[in-house]
Write a protein that holds these residues in place. Structure first.
Motif, PDB file in Angstrom:
ATOM      1  N   GLU A  12      37.860 -36.362 -10.438  1.00  0.00           N
ATOM      2  CA  GLU A  12      38.131 -37.039  -9.164  1.00  0.00           C
ATOM      3  C   GLU A  12      37.653 -38.477  -9.230  1.00  0.00           C
ATOM      4  O   GLU A  12      36.507 -38.743  -9.567  1.00  0.00           O
ATOM      5  N   THR A  13      38.549 -39.398  -8.921  1.00  0.00           N
ATOM      6  CA  THR A  13      38.159 -40.794  -8.755  1.00  0.00           C
ATOM      7  C   THR A  13      39.077 -41.435  -7.731  1.00  0.00           C
ATOM      8  O   THR A  13      40.291 -41.211  -7.748  1.00  0.00           O
ATOM      9  N   GLY A  14      38.502 -42.176  -6.809  1.00  0.00           N
ATOM     10  CA  GLY A  14      39.300 -42.751  -5.733  1.00  0.00           C
ATOM     11  C   GLY A  14      38.872 -44.162  -5.394  1.00  0.00           C
ATOM     12  O   GLY A  14      37.884 -44.683  -5.925  1.00  0.00           O
ATOM     13  N   LYS A  89      43.085 -48.377  -8.817  1.00  0.00           N
ATOM     14  CA  LYS A  89      43.647 -47.123  -9.315  1.00  0.00           C
ATOM     15  C   LYS A  89      44.524 -47.365 -10.537  1.00  0.00           C
ATOM     16  O   LYS A  89      44.567 -46.526 -11.460  1.00  0.00           O
ATOM     17  N   PHE A  92      42.032 -47.478 -13.359  1.00  0.00           N
ATOM     18  CA  PHE A  92      41.515 -46.162 -13.736  1.00  0.00           C
ATOM     19  C   PHE A  92      42.493 -45.444 -14.672  1.00  0.00           C
ATOM     20  O   PHE A  92      42.102 -44.891 -15.707  1.00  0.00           O
ATOM     21  N   ILE A  93      43.760 -45.440 -14.302  1.00  0.00           N
ATOM     22  CA  ILE A  93      44.776 -44.716 -15.069  1.00  0.00           C
ATOM     23  C   ILE A  93      44.998 -45.379 -16.421  1.00  0.00           C
ATOM     24  O   ILE A  93      45.063 -44.705 -17.462  1.00  0.00           O
ATOM     25  N   ILE A 106      42.703 -37.506 -16.148  1.00  0.00           N
ATOM     26  CA  ILE A 106      42.137 -38.095 -14.928  1.00  0.00           C
ATOM     27  C   ILE A 106      42.896 -37.554 -13.722  1.00  0.00           C
ATOM     28  O   ILE A 106      44.120 -37.413 -13.764  1.00  0.00           O
ATOM     29  N   TRP A 108      43.289 -38.734 -10.043  1.00  0.00           N
ATOM     30  CA  TRP A 108      42.964 -39.757  -9.031  1.00  0.00           C
ATOM     31  C   TRP A 108      43.079 -39.117  -7.646  1.00  0.00           C
ATOM     32  O   TRP A 108      43.876 -38.225  -7.412  1.00  0.00           O
ATOM     33  N   TRP A 109      42.250 -39.619  -6.734  1.00  0.00           N
ATOM     34  CA  TRP A 109      42.139 -39.021  -5.404  1.00  0.00           C
ATOM     35  C   TRP A 109      42.490 -40.060  -4.365  1.00  0.00           C
ATOM     36  O   TRP A 109      41.915 -41.149  -4.377  1.00  0.00           O
ATOM     37  N   ASP A 120      41.088 -43.079   0.808  1.00  0.00           N
ATOM     38  CA  ASP A 120      41.573 -43.430  -0.518  1.00  0.00           C
ATOM     39  C   ASP A 120      42.920 -42.792  -0.837  1.00  0.00           C
ATOM     40  O   ASP A 120      43.375 -42.837  -1.985  1.00  0.00           O
ATOM     41  N   ILE A 136      50.690 -46.876  -9.164  1.00  0.00           N
ATOM     42  CA  ILE A 136      50.416 -45.636  -9.883  1.00  0.00           C
ATOM     43  C   ILE A 136      51.695 -45.096 -10.514  1.00  0.00           C
ATOM     44  O   ILE A 136      51.709 -44.692 -11.687  1.00  0.00           O
TER      45      ILE A 136
END
Length: 251
Positions: A12-14, A89, A92-93, A106, A108-109, A120, A136
């Motif tokens: 989880e990452t937001g 985001k 992150f990706i 990953i 994503w949240w 988020d 995204i």
């Protein structure tokens, strides 16, 4: 630090992004729509439900971190917040895709809100897509060119190919706002992440780099914020107006 973690899978990452103005006006009473400081209705709808300003100010601070200042106009604030979320985001990706095979997963949240709120999610409760939705969608295409983080005064232009086939590609890197072409090239990309080129990098020089490419599967493009924060909000708006902010977006 996001660039120094050694996680193989992140569950989880937001990152917060403000909903559309039309959505806010549906769940916030008119007298509380703006501004957000000391605003009990914004606080209530900020995933906290304790009338705490923490998450509202988190969005404020994220905008200030990226742009050095926070717009006082509501439309500009919403856009600045959505840009902040979209860039985070996207990073992150890309960070995980470029880190293959060590980093391979990953989550994503999150996709959509379960109630009207400041969160988020990349699609708000009323199905309005935030800018992050489009970013995204772009960086999750099976074939992607993206830039790694700076090292030794350069950034790596890398190719990621998840199609299961070796793909030939041609590419061009340019300054998105001036149109100056920095490099062009061709490559054949298999299943391993491929370093295409090292692009000279200056921490003091703020630019938006655009990479475009063509493969037998079609064409695509991606961008990179080059230089240290803060970036000029008006410059980023110009970039969005010029390129539509959607990159490979196709509805």
């Amino acid at each position: 630090c996001y660039t120094q973690h050694d996680a193989r899978f992140v569950s989880e990452t937001g990152y917060h992004g403000c909903p559309a103005k039309s959505s806010i006006e549906k769940f916030i009473d008119p007298e509380y729509v703006w501004p957000y400081f000391d605003n009990k209705q914004w606080n209530l709808h900020s995933s906290d439900q304790k009338n705490s300003p923490h998450r509202v100010m988190l969005m404020h601070n994220q905008v200030k971190q990226l742009f050095g200042t926070v717009p006082t106009d509501m439309d500009d604030y919403i856009l600045a917040s959505q840009i902040s979320q979209a860039e985070a985001k996207k990073f992150f990706i890309e960070n995980f895709r470029l880190g293959r095979p060590h980093r391979t997963g990953i989550i994503w949240w999150n996709l959509i809100d379960g109630w009207p709120q400041f969160s988020d999610a990349v699609v708000d409760y009323y199905y309005q897509k935030k800018l992050a939705y489009h970013y995204i969608k772009n960086v999750q295409q099976p074939f992607l060119l993206a830039f790694s983080e700076p090292e030794n005064w350069s950034i790596g232009l890398k190719a990621v190919n998840d199609t299961g086939k070796v793909l030939p590609c041609s590419y061009e890197v340019k300054d998105a706002l001036t149109g100056q072409v920095l490099t062009t090239g061709e490559a054949s990309v298999g299943e391993e992440v491929l370093l295409l080129e090292q692009i000279p990098y200056s921490y003091a020089e703020k630019r938006i780099l655009m990479v475009s490419w063509k493969t037998p599967l079609g064409s695509g493009c991606n961008h990179y914020l080059s230089g240290y924060v803060p970036f000029a909000y008006d410059t980023y708006k110009k970039f969005l107006n010029q390129y539509g902010g959607m990159n490979n977006e196709k509805e």
